[in-house]
Design an enzyme around this catalytic site. Sequence first.
Site, mmCIF file in Angstrom:
data_model
loop_
_atom_site.group_PDB
_atom_site.id
_atom_site.type_symbol
_atom_site.label_atom_id
_atom_site.label_comp_id
_atom_site.label_asym_id
_atom_site.label_seq_id
_atom_site.Cartn_x
_atom_site.Cartn_y
_atom_site.Cartn_z
ATOM 1 C CE1 TYR A 468 -2.962 -3.142 0.381
ATOM 2 C CE2 TYR A 468 -2.833 -2.913 2.765
ATOM 3 C CZ TYR A 468 -3.262 -3.606 1.640
ATOM 4 O OH TYR A 468 -3.992 -4.763 1.797
ATOM 5 C CG HIS A 469 4.188 1.630 0.970
ATOM 6 N ND1 HIS A 469 5.182 0.803 1.464
ATOM 7 C CD2 HIS A 469 3.353 1.867 2.006
ATOM 8 C CE1 HIS A 469 4.948 0.555 2.746
ATOM 9 N NE2 HIS A 469 3.834 1.193 3.089
ATOM 10 N N PRO A 470 1.732 3.186 -3.093
ATOM 11 C CG PRO A 470 -0.443 3.836 -3.662
ATOM 12 C CD PRO A 470 0.333 3.027 -2.657
#
Length: 553
Positions: A468-470
């Site tokens: 969850y690190h775009p």
Amino acid sequence: MSEETFDYVIVGAGSAGCVLADRLTESGEHSVLLLEYGGSDRSLLIQMPAALSIPMNMPRYNWFFHTEPEPHLGGRSLHTPRGKVLGGSSSINGLVYVRGNPLDYERWASEGAHGWAYRDVLPYFKRTERREGGGDEYRGGEGKIHTRYGPLDNPLNHVWLEAGRQAGYAYTKDMNGFQQEGVGRMDMTVGGGRRSSAANAYLRPAMRRRNLAVRTRSLALRVLFEGRRAVGLAYRRGNEEHVARVRREVIVSAGPIQSPKLLKLSGVGPAQELSRHGIPVVHDLPGVGENLQDHLEFYFQMACTQPVTLYSYTSTFSKAMVGLRWLLTKGGLGASNQFEAGGFIRSRAGVRYPNIQYHFLPMAVSYDGSSLAQEHGFQAHVGPMRSPSRGWVRLACADPNEKPKVFFDYMSRPEDWEEMRACVRLTREIFAQPAFAPYRGREIQPGSAVQSDEQIDDFIRGHVESAYHPSCSCRMGSPDDRQAVVDPQARVRGVEGLRVVDSSIMPSITTGNLNAPTLMLAEKAADHIRGRAPLPPEEAPFHLAANWETSQR
């Protein structure tokens, strides 16, 4: 159609938008409109750290983006959560505070982000942070985001740290200080037992000011231009369309998925794509939506032979007791995200600084809470930090109500597979250390039968998930770089009166979780926007393994 005028309009009340709303209004000189499509963050499910997986699974708080089918992951479509609430993703994330490695920012400077080297960003990291126990050469003690260590009450956290040392890795006293590399305690964004989100820390105090207007349930439609100058923003609230004009600037802080979408809807982006959707081209900027990056991870899970894990607290009654204690005292298990120990290591000799991250959890469960092992267990979330794979964000159509297409092209390079195999084998080695012997049961996953490269690859293909690190979809760079979307002051290239400030402008992804770097980035950008001199650089030394060229540890 109503029309108002402000000095600044900020799109998105996420980590960056909340910081900007606070900093741009603190002098009282300027009026600011902050727009957010989501609603209130007042829910106890958001505020209680241990409940972190619940709001992430609620459409009320999460945009629920999903990727296009990923060809190297068997055609799977992966969940890409983004916060749809005041505080943005800082209101639904795992509350992990990791700044990244100092060499990440040295790399940023070499990639054209001049003025963003470690010496330049360190004072802004310190300005964001109010660390329990106070500040030092590396850490802030008087900032707005509360950070603290977990209490390490669960014995398995100590076992993890000892096993890491037994495996030959250093113990680091502070992953966010002099030395990231090694195993150690992890910081969490918690203060007074509550989530220290950007909304709680920055926005809520600022909302008392008369020169800040916050509008929730507001969908940004397009930036308005006169020639190549941004002069306002059209947005919809309820069934009514509104226009907010600006005397100074429009600032897009909608995040790595929505920021490139809004730029494109406004006519700023790759001309061919815009024309395909019938959008008039204001400025042909080919890098908008490109260079998309993320971290992948999987859960290495072990059964536990002693009843010491958090599985003891999974019954309805136990969870009610944890919640009640938190409500009454803001203490106990409810006040921790449970990610209290972890680590950063290198996958092989010749890697200059850590490229694998660990979050240790004294429980076997998926990050989003969707699946739970039916027994006592523990796990390490593990994944590579600097994948060479690159994806994109592109419009599905010209309708602002439609979600864009998101594609990361995960695991598209041979290096990705090499690093993932190393993650499996190096983690298995840590769990095999003597410290875990009194607790070690069978290997739940990947499973002891998964040994060869082919078997590991099959496991990864089916089980790897986004961390969850775009980021990096509107990347910062030098003026002569055609793929750069913003300059080092976050100004969109080729137009006037428009900036992007959020994790999308990172030139490349950092080593670790992204909330802390995003807060820093917004603090620094706020000074650029206000025309203030940057904080003086700070020359603090940082660790580099002396033997990195010849040894993995």
